[in-house]
Structures are given as C-alpha cells and as structure tokens.
Design an enzyme around this catalytic site. Sequence first.
Site, mmCIF file in Angstrom:
data_model
loop_
_atom_site.group_PDB
_atom_site.id
_atom_site.type_symbol
_atom_site.label_atom_id
_atom_site.label_comp_id
_atom_site.label_asym_id
_atom_site.label_seq_id
_atom_site.Cartn_x
_atom_site.Cartn_y
_atom_site.Cartn_z
ATOM 1 N N HIS A 12 0.809 -1.224 0.000
ATOM 2 C CA HIS A 12 0.000 0.000 0.000
ATOM 3 C C HIS A 12 0.838 1.267 0.000
ATOM 4 O O HIS A 12 0.359 2.332 0.407
ATOM 5 C CB HIS A 12 -0.925 -0.007 1.240
ATOM 6 C CG HIS A 12 -2.365 0.238 0.915
ATOM 7 N ND1 HIS A 12 -3.064 1.325 1.376
ATOM 8 C CD2 HIS A 12 -3.232 -0.467 0.174
ATOM 9 C CE1 HIS A 12 -4.302 1.277 0.932
ATOM 10 N NE2 HIS A 12 -4.427 0.203 0.204
ATOM 11 N N HIS A 14 -7.004 -3.635 -11.033
ATOM 12 C CA HIS A 14 -7.397 -3.231 -9.685
ATOM 13 C C HIS A 14 -8.878 -2.898 -9.711
ATOM 14 O O HIS A 14 -9.353 -2.248 -10.640
ATOM 15 C CB HIS A 14 -6.579 -1.980 -9.357
ATOM 16 C CG HIS A 14 -6.860 -1.340 -8.047
ATOM 17 N ND1 HIS A 14 -7.604 -0.189 -7.919
ATOM 18 C CD2 HIS A 14 -6.453 -1.656 -6.802
ATOM 19 C CE1 HIS A 14 -7.634 0.165 -6.646
ATOM 20 N NE2 HIS A 14 -6.942 -0.701 -5.950
HETATM 21 MG MG LIG Z 1 -3.420 -1.675 -3.657
#
Ligand SMILES: [Mg+2]
Length: 405
Positions: free
Chosen positions: A188, A288
């Site tokens: 992240h 994603h």
């Molecule tokens: Mg991600």
Amino acid sequence: MPALDPSIITKLEVFRLPPRWLFVRVETEDGLVGWGEGTLEGHTEAVEGAFDALRDQFVGWDADKIQDIWQHGYRSKFYRGGPVLMSALSGLDIALWDIKGKKLGVPVWQLLGGKVRDRVKVYGWIGGDTPEDVVRGAEVRKEQGFTAVKMNGTGSVDWVDSPSVLGDTVDRVKAVRALGLDVGVDFHGRVHKGMAKQLARSLEPFSPLFIEEPLLPTQPDEIADLSRMVSIPIALGERLYTRTDYRPYLERRAIDIAQPDVAHCGGISELHRLASYTETYDVALAPHSPIGPIALAACIQVDLTAPNFVIQEMSWQIHYNQGADLFTYLKDSSVFEIQQGYIRAPNGKYSPLLSLCLSHPSYAGPGLGIEINEELVRETAIRHQGEKPWRNDIFHGPDGAFREW
Ligand SMILES: [Mg+2]
C-alpha cells in the site's frame, strides 16, 4: 452494410452513492442508456466537477465515436491526466462502450476482438491492518468460492520500523496460506525502501502471488532495484493513469504485474490499450477494482480479451460498505457468481427462461453485461444528498508524525 445512424448524447448524469462510489449514466436521443463508473475514493466532489466539464463538452456528440470523444476528453484542454480528470473520463468511456454494445446487441468483449478465455480468475480483499482481520476474512472468502485473496502486508509503519513488523506480516501470510489460498500482499505504499527490501525478502519462502505497491508509485528506479533483489512478482498500477504513466515502470523493468484501475486509467479504451502495451514488456495484467459493480463488469470485458490477463480484483461485502455492497445496485448479481475461483464470461444474451429452469444467470446482456437498478440508484442518491463523501483514515505514528495510509 450501411453506416450506423449516430446516437446523439442527450444526457450525462452522475450519482454519488454509498459506500464511496460515483456512477455515470449516459443517455442518447435514440433511447440508449449506458452506465459507467468514475469512483475516485476520497475525491468524489472533484470528479463531479470534472464531469460538469465533460457534460458541457460532449452533450450533442455521437456516442458511437468513443475514440474521438476519448481523444478530445484527454487532449483538448491544456492540462490533462491525473486521477481526477482521468476518473471522470473513465466513467464516460465505460458508459459509451456499454451503449455501443447495447446498440449492436453484443457484449463489449466482442467489440474488442473476441474472447481469449471463457472464465476470469478473481481474488477477494481480506483487509490485514490488524491480525484478526486476516484469518476471518480469508475464511469468508473461501466460503464464497475464492481460491485467492489479497491482504495488507502491514498496518501503519514507520520509515524504518521494529523488526517485529516483519515477523507479524510473515505470521499473517503463513496463516492465510495454511487455509489453502493463494495470497497477494499489498504494501500500500506504506513501507519505505529500507523496510520494503527486508519485508519482501522475509516473505519469499511463503510464495505470495505478488507484492503490490512495495513503494509509492513515484519511485520507479527504487522499485526496479527491489525487483532485481527478490523473486516475488512485483505488482503496481492503481495509482497510474494512462500508458504515459506506466512507461517508466515498464522501461525500467520495475514491475511484473500491471494493475490499472478501469475507473481511473481512462476506462475500457485505455485498459485495453494498456493490456497490449504491458504485454510487449512480458508484464501480466491484473486490473485493480476494489470499487463498484460497473467497474468490475468493465474490467471483466477487457480481461476476457487480454492474453496477458492473470487475475481480477473483486471487492465483495467490503468492510466500509455503509449499507451497500457490490451487489446492491444490480438487478441480478448472479452475473458475478464465483465458481472455484472464477467468474464465467457474460454471453451477451438475455435468458430469463433459462434462468428459471436451470438457475443460470438471468441477465448477462449486451454491453457491460449487467443491469443497474436505476430506481434504487436515483432514490439512494437523493436520500444521501448533502452528506459528506467517504474519506480514508489518516495514520500517525506514536510520535505524532504522519504516516502513509
Ligand atoms: Mg493496492
């Protein structure tokens, strides 16, 4: 064969919906309706503003001219690219592909050249900010039919943190692998260079599918260094917009898996181009999509046509759902039914009778292959009017200093 009559855009609407989504609805004068998604978590109002400009520009244009609209939407203003403008353009682009598919009576994958596979492998998000998230989340996903999941590698972490962070992450990955699931580990962008190389090395023996955003997506050279240091595939791309943004990562051989988000990268048009562009670098595609059903449906259409596609993110019953999840605004959620880790290709045909007899999806129609519950969308958007949109958490260390979320 005669040229198609134009389908003039008469209306472009946006709907802000829980949990944190922005749906786009485009209508043409011949009665066609297409749906898109321009969700940009944390920047909803900005994207709504960008849509105002797109509405001014494109009402009156022929919806069939998807590429001309994309070029004008991207290039006709002096400033271009970036998350806000590209998310707005993505929402419009997805809706135009939906319209074209419905006009011609075919799924979008037919318009992109046809399928190269019949099913799309998916993975589910299981959290990971806290240890208790992970095993509970993984067990739920397994029951739902997933064979692969993704988790956060760490919670809040300092620039260089205690070695105990490494041990905790390894324990969580081991616990998920012990359930027989494949797992991607998302750093992240929370982890900085010194910790990232240690963390990646410590995970190698447990063979994650990939590590994602091992560093922030402003560090192509440092990610390339990391890529040469570890054997785990490196994934990145949800915070990159268009082929131009991907170029330094591909040219430096920094990534193994590209993760464009169809609602940010420029829609179906640019996701399809990115599939081909990344293929030339032997980089796999794993779009994603921790957002809504329209974005997922758009991804699936491209996934079916891309030879380098590997796995699709799918966020189902998400932790921030605020009373709505992936299926809430769909008339028939069976189009996303998971069987042994896969979603089957929408066939582009309405089959209500088959649905009754054989429990098949009753709707996997042309265009994106989903049917949006428009009444619920309108009613929900009105009910939540004036509410503040979703915001992400903010992390601080024990010393009070800001940390990446
Ligand atoms: Mg991600």
